[in-house]
Design a protein around this motif. Structure first.
Motif, PDB file in Angstrom:
ATOM      1  N   ARG A   1       0.836  -1.216   0.000  1.00 20.40           N
ATOM      2  CA  ARG A   1       0.000   0.000   0.000  1.00 20.40           C
ATOM      3  C   ARG A   1       0.870   1.265   0.000  1.00 20.40           C
ATOM      4  N   SER A   2       1.893   1.213  -0.830  1.00 21.31           N
ATOM      5  CA  SER A   2       2.817   2.339  -0.957  1.00 21.31           C
ATOM      6  C   SER A   2       3.035   2.620  -2.433  1.00 21.31           C
ATOM      7  N   PRO A   3       3.154   3.888  -2.820  1.00 18.01           N
ATOM      8  CA  PRO A   3       3.322   4.195  -4.249  1.00 18.01           C
ATOM      9  C   PRO A   3       4.699   3.858  -4.791  1.00 18.01           C
ATOM     10  N   TRP A   4       5.688   3.616  -3.918  1.00 17.09           N
ATOM     11  CA  TRP A   4       7.025   3.353  -4.455  1.00 17.09           C
ATOM     12  C   TRP A   4       7.796   2.232  -3.763  1.00 17.09           C
ATOM     13  N   LEU A   5       7.350   1.766  -2.614  1.00 15.27           N
ATOM     14  CA  LEU A   5       8.079   0.687  -1.954  1.00 15.27           C
ATOM     15  C   LEU A   5       8.197  -0.537  -2.859  1.00 15.27           C
ATOM     16  N   TRP A   6       7.149  -0.855  -3.603  1.00 12.45           N
ATOM     17  CA  TRP A   6       7.131  -2.049  -4.447  1.00 12.45           C
ATOM     18  C   TRP A   6       8.193  -2.008  -5.536  1.00 12.45           C
ATOM     19  N   LEU A   7       8.628  -0.786  -5.909  1.00 16.12           N
ATOM     20  CA  LEU A   7       9.613  -0.672  -6.982  1.00 16.12           C
ATOM     21  C   LEU A   7      10.960  -1.283  -6.588  1.00 16.12           C
ATOM     22  N   VAL A   8      11.312  -1.211  -5.306  1.00 19.33           N
ATOM     23  CA  VAL A   8      12.630  -1.694  -4.871  1.00 19.33           C
ATOM     24  C   VAL A   8      12.733  -3.211  -5.025  1.00 19.33           C
ATOM     25  N   PRO A   9      11.830  -4.012  -4.396  1.00 20.74           N
ATOM     26  CA  PRO A   9      11.965  -5.465  -4.594  1.00 20.74           C
ATOM     27  C   PRO A   9      11.762  -5.887  -6.042  1.00 20.74           C
ATOM     28  N   LEU A  10      10.863  -5.206  -6.761  1.00 18.43           N
ATOM     29  CA  LEU A  10      10.633  -5.579  -8.155  1.00 18.43           C
ATOM     30  C   LEU A  10      11.879  -5.341  -8.994  1.00 18.43           C
ATOM     31  N   ALA A  11      12.555  -4.212  -8.782  1.00 17.56           N
ATOM     32  CA  ALA A  11      13.781  -3.926  -9.531  1.00 17.56           C
ATOM     33  C   ALA A  11      14.873  -4.935  -9.193  1.00 17.56           C
ATOM     34  N   VAL A  12      15.007  -5.277  -7.922  1.00 20.79           N
ATOM     35  CA  VAL A  12      16.051  -6.227  -7.520  1.00 20.79           C
ATOM     36  C   VAL A  12      15.770  -7.613  -8.110  1.00 20.79           C
ATOM     37  N   VAL A  13      14.518  -8.077  -8.019  1.00 21.91           N
ATOM     38  CA  VAL A  13      14.179  -9.396  -8.558  1.00 21.91           C
ATOM     39  C   VAL A  13      14.305  -9.396 -10.082  1.00 21.91           C
ATOM     40  N   GLY A  14      13.907  -8.289 -10.725  1.00 23.84           N
ATOM     41  CA  GLY A  14      14.066  -8.202 -12.176  1.00 23.84           C
ATOM     42  C   GLY A  14      15.525  -8.279 -12.597  1.00 23.84           C
ATOM     43  N   ALA A  15      16.408  -7.599 -11.858  1.00 19.94           N
ATOM     44  CA  ALA A  15      17.840  -7.665 -12.153  1.00 19.94           C
ATOM     45  C   ALA A  15      18.365  -9.082 -11.931  1.00 19.94           C
ATOM     46  N   ALA A  16      17.872  -9.752 -10.902  1.00 23.18           N
ATOM     47  CA  ALA A  16      18.283 -11.133 -10.651  1.00 23.18           C
ATOM     48  C   ALA A  16      17.865 -12.043 -11.799  1.00 23.18           C
ATOM     49  N   ASP A  17      16.660 -11.825 -12.334  1.00 26.77           N
ATOM     50  CA  ASP A  17      16.174 -12.661 -13.430  1.00 26.77           C
ATOM     51  C   ASP A  17      17.020 -12.474 -14.686  1.00 26.77           C
ATOM     52  N   VAL A  18      17.313 -11.232 -15.030  1.00 29.58           N
ATOM     53  CA  VAL A  18      18.135 -10.962 -16.217  1.00 29.58           C
ATOM     54  C   VAL A  18      19.526 -11.570 -16.045  1.00 29.58           C
ATOM     55  N   THR A  19      20.097 -11.413 -14.859  1.00 30.84           N
ATOM     56  CA  THR A  19      21.422 -11.973 -14.592  1.00 30.84           C
ATOM     57  C   THR A  19      21.399 -13.495 -14.653  1.00 30.84           C
ATOM     58  N   ALA A  20      20.367 -14.097 -14.083  1.00 33.48           N
ATOM     59  CA  ALA A  20      20.264 -15.562 -14.102  1.00 33.48           C
ATOM     60  C   ALA A  20      20.176 -16.090 -15.528  1.00 33.48           C
ATOM     61  N   ASN A  21      19.401 -15.426 -16.379  1.00 32.63           N
ATOM     62  CA  ASN A  21      19.285 -15.871 -17.765  1.00 32.63           C
ATOM     63  C   ASN A  21      20.621 -15.774 -18.492  1.00 32.63           C
ATOM     64  N   GLY A  22      21.390 -14.730 -18.199  1.00 30.74           N
ATOM     65  CA  GLY A  22      22.721 -14.618 -18.788  1.00 30.74           C
ATOM     66  C   GLY A  22      23.645 -15.731 -18.325  1.00 30.74           C
ATOM     67  N   LEU A  23      23.620 -16.025 -17.027  1.00 30.11           N
ATOM     68  CA  LEU A  23      24.452 -17.103 -16.490  1.00 30.11           C
ATOM     69  C   LEU A  23      24.058 -18.456 -17.087  1.00 30.11           C
ATOM     70  N   ILE A  24      22.761 -18.679 -17.241  1.00 32.62           N
ATOM     71  CA  ILE A  24      22.290 -19.951 -17.792  1.00 32.62           C
ATOM     72  C   ILE A  24      22.739 -20.100 -19.243  1.00 32.62           C
ATOM     73  N   ALA A  25      22.688 -19.011 -20.009  1.00 33.55           N
ATOM     74  CA  ALA A  25      23.128 -19.074 -21.404  1.00 33.55           C
ATOM     75  C   ALA A  25      24.607 -19.431 -21.491  1.00 33.55           C
ATOM     76  N   VAL A  26      25.427 -18.798 -20.655  1.00 34.26           N
ATOM     77  CA  VAL A  26      26.861 -19.100 -20.647  1.00 34.26           C
ATOM     78  C   VAL A  26      27.086 -20.553 -20.236  1.00 34.26           C
ATOM     79  N   LEU A  27      26.390 -21.003 -19.208  1.00 36.06           N
ATOM     80  CA  LEU A  27      26.553 -22.369 -18.715  1.00 36.06           C
ATOM     81  C   LEU A  27      26.108 -23.388 -19.756  1.00 36.06           C
ATOM     82  N   SER A  28      25.027 -23.102 -20.465  1.00 32.61           N
ATOM     83  CA  SER A  28      24.518 -24.068 -21.445  1.00 32.61           C
ATOM     84  C   SER A  28      25.521 -24.320 -22.554  1.00 32.61           C
ATOM     85  N   ARG A  29      26.255 -23.280 -22.929  1.00 31.90           N
ATOM     86  CA  ARG A  29      27.270 -23.458 -23.973  1.00 31.90           C
ATOM     87  C   ARG A  29      28.528 -24.113 -23.413  1.00 31.90           C
ATOM     88  N   ALA A  30      28.831 -23.840 -22.146  1.00 27.21           N
ATOM     89  CA  ALA A  30      30.063 -24.373 -21.560  1.00 27.21           C
ATOM     90  C   ALA A  30      29.976 -25.870 -21.293  1.00 27.21           C
TER      91      ALA A  30
END
Length: 729
Positions: free
Chosen positions: A198-227
């Motif tokens: 129930r806050s206009p901006w608190l939700w942005l912090v966890p969403l941004a962090v989880v979104g960054a984690a998702d993008v990073t995880a996909n990059g790591l998985i792509a590198v691992l799949s080729r390796a």
């Protein structure tokens, strides 16, 4: 334990410091950018039998078939029909024109069209390379479909199907689907976070962090799949996105809820954040460890797709946990209390959860624990009864939720040709034994026809048309009988392959994996809970409740699939993956509830400990469960029935776990067992304090707010002494 606590305090101080928090954010941003730039595309596989071990008979048959002339082709089948009416001379002439029009796309000569026995349909096989990439197959099939629509007489239809058509439709169905999945997931998470905070901006912090984690995880998985040569298909990518957003947001909810609780006790927000991280961090770490280890049990699966999901999911959850324990606290540290506006927590404010709705639920459970226990168990048994009608295995025509031309073409073929004509079974044996091999094949019950399809000096291939519907129980029986008969031919050294045989091998492998991997998953969860709770009874009971939730969710989902959605069966991979996700992620809530109950029980006794834990974690567990269920339900935007089934089963199971099992059943069990719930740990030797008014029911406000400044646990660096245990144990 004290060295671990000291290490935890040093870690929390490092990621929440005035300047070190900014440094953590900058390093995380740089590392994420580097991973994304290096990630690129994950490795994919074009082999239809690539999910099976090399020793599987259908894989051996495919390898032998590639040595035959034409064995390296994957034909597209063009089906012509007139809605049941016989084809006329004009139709046959138009089909002849198409034979010449398809020649530039084909990789070899196109055989003359084959008319159905009733002359109401015609079949044209256009050879395409079997080792072509998904994009190349899709392009070739699109060109065929464009050419097939030109010059058709009125009323005549042409549908491109077969192995190539099916591969093209699968690839096309995922065009933009994962992006849609990601956008819908983000929208769902954002909406639920806004409602939760129930806050206009608190939700942005966890969403941004989880979104960054998702993008990073996909990059790591792509590198691992080729390796490590690990193919990652689009459905695996979608599942990992859901796992990262679901689990990552759950970790954020727990940490922020504990942070807000500490802000009501302490004027120094950084100290409050450090206390929250020190208190909630072990639960998050234990939860993530459980999920990661559970996912890694899939590495012993024989199905390569399951192994890919296990490894990729483990990378995703590890990334989500690291971002939740390192990046999220740093992001919260650089923001002030105003981040929670308009409901800013201040020192001295009462803790609303301790006398809120979940405290009242706890009071009801405490008054009638036996009735609550019986009621929830009866409901779980009733829901589990839906498993009586479950069937395992989907055919090709049953795998899409959306319309696909290849599936429509297969249905047209099945109406006018023998059921297995669209995708013949392939038998490969020694050329010297061709005659007895053909005799054994044609003498097998359920074989409609058989003809040699190619020869070398050493090998002969036979295309076998089955009479039964592909992937039906009858077709699988025919494959088993066919294998028995050709294996008995002296000197043939024959192997039976093809799509139906591969699907049978996949189903058998899935059943094997279910028997082998499930005990490993349960053992991992038991081990982590035993270490965390220092008990044997508690982990056994908690795992039993999760397993009961799984069977109830699976049974209820089967009823939904059968009677509402019209799905004829569960796909072969659905039971194992659903159980894995539900047990591994459902144990999160066990850990959140039981770890807090153990913390509270150290000072207030087991009875008050579980009631206080339910009161203060009930809200966050409910929010986390609803969010996780909604995120898994988003898998329904993808076009495959398999993913929809997994999403529904896990989503329903999480809701059952959140709203019934974790908030009613587990507290009732703990209240009935009392301190023996913690046996043989030290808490099992600690008697509960005598309640005021012996024999009276606990008041609705049980677990009410402590005095101002009192924490829910021990003060910094101290553990309260327990009866029968030395201080600091």
């Amino acid at each position: 334990m004290e060295p671990l606590r000291a290490a935890g305090r040093r870690f929390s101080a490092a990621v929440t410091g005035r300047w070190s928090a900014w440094l953590v954010l900058l390093v995380a941003l740089a590392l994420s950018g580097a991973v994304v730039s290096l990630g690129g595309e994950a490795r994919t596989s074009n082999d239809p039998t690539g999910a099976l071990p090399a020793s599987t008979e259908s894989v051996e048959a495919a390898a032998l078939a590639r040595q035959l002339p034409g064995g390296r082709v994957n034909p597209a089948l063009v089906v012509y029909s007139r809605d049941g009416a016989p084809l006329d001379a004009g139709d046959e002439a138009a089909i002849g024109v198409h034979v010449r029009a398809f020649a530039p796309v084909a990789t070899g000569p196109i055989s003359p069209p084959v008319l159905s026995p009733d002359r109401s349909a015609a079949l044209l096989a256009v050879p395409l390379p079997a080792d072509a990439s998904p994009d190349e197959v899709t392009d070739a099939v699109d060109r065929l479909r464009d050419a097939a629509r030109e010059g058709l007489p009125s009323g005549l239809t042409a549908q491109v199907s077969g192995g190539a058509g099916f591969r093209a439709d699968v690839a096309s169905s995922f065009d933009g689907a994962n992006l849609t999945l990601l956008l819908v997931t983000v929208a769902v998470v954002a909406g639920l976070l806004i409602v939760t905070y129930r806050s206009p901006w608190l939700w942005l912090v966890p969403l941004a962090v989880v979104g960054a984690a998702d993008v990073t995880a996909n990059g790591l998985i792509a590198v691992l799949s080729r390796a490590v040569d690990l193919p990652i298909d689009p459905s695996t990518t979608g599942i990992v996105d859901v796992l990262v957003f679901g689990a990552g947001t759950n970790y954020a909810l727990l940490l922020i809820a504990r942070y807000r609780e500490e802000l009501r006790r302490r004027p120094d927000r950084r100290e409050a954040l450090r206390r929250a991280l020190t208190s909630a961090g072990p639960a998050v770490a234990a939860s993530a460890t459980t999920v990661v280890l559970s996912l890694l049990t899939l590495t012993v699966a024989v199905l390569r797709n399951d192994r890919a999901i296990g490894v990729a999911g483990a990378v995703g959850i590890t990334t989500a946990a690291l971002y939740g324990l390192v990046v999220l606290p740093a992001a919260l540290a650089v923001c002030g209390r105003g981040l929670f506006w308009p409901f800013v927590p201040r020192p001295g404010q009462p803790e609303p959860t301790r006398a809120g709705g979940w405290a009242k639920v706890g009071a009801v459970v405490a008054r009638r624990p036996r009735a609550v226990l019986a009621g929830v168990l009866i409901l779980l048994v009733v829901l589990s009864s839906g498993l009586a009608g479950a069937r395992l295995g989907l055919s090709k025509t049953e795998q899409f939720r959306v319309q696909a031309e290849s599936i429509d073409g297969l249905r047209t073929l099945s109406r006018h040709f023998p059921a297995g004509a669209a995708d013949p079974t392939v038998v490969v044996g020694r050329a010297a034994a061709e005659e007895p091999l053909l005799s054994a094949i044609t003498g097998t019950p359920g074989v409609a026809s058989a003809r040699p399809s190619g020869r070398t000096a050493d090998l002969v291939g036979v295309d076998v048309v089955l009479a039964a519907e592909p992937d039906s129980a009858a077709s699988y029986d025919t494959i088993r009988e066919l294998r028995d008969r050709v294996h008995a031919v002296p000197g043939a050294d024959a192997r039976v392959g093809g799509t139906v045989a591969a699907n049978l091998d996949t189903r058998d492998a899935a059943v094997r994996d279910l028997r082998v991997v499930v005990p490993l998953i349960l053992a991992v969860v038991l081990l982590v809970l035993t270490v965390l709770l220092r008990s044997l009874v508690a982990p056994l009971l908690l795992v039993a409740t999760v397993v009961g939730t799984f069977f109830a969710a699976l049974g209820a989902s089967v009823l939904l699939f059968t009677h509402v959605l019209g799905y004829p069966a569960l796909d072969t991979s659905v039971p194992l993956l659903s159980l894995l996700f539900l047990v591994a992620l459902g144990v999160d809530y066990n850990i959140f509830l039981a770890a807090r109950a153990r913390e509270e029980a150290a000072g207030a006794g087991t009875r008050q400990g579980i009631l206080t834990s339910l009161a203060v974690t009930g809200g966050v567990i409910t929010s986390a469960g609803v969010l996780l269920a909604a995120v898994f339900a988003v898998l329904g935007v993808l076009p495959l029935v398999t993913l929809t089934e997994i999403g529904i089963i896990v989503g329903l199971g999480v809701l059952l776990d959140t709203l019934l099992v974790r908030t009613l059943l587990v507290p009732a069990i703990v209240l009935l067992l009392g301190r023996w719930f913690w046996w043989p740990g030290a808490l099992a030797r600690q008697a509960d304090p005598a309640p005021s008014g012996a024999g009276s029911d606990p008041p609705d406000g049980a677990g009410s707010s402590p005095p101002d400044g009192a924490g829910s646990g021990p003060p910094d660096g101290a553990t309260p002494a327990r009866e029968g245990a030395p201080a600091g144990q």
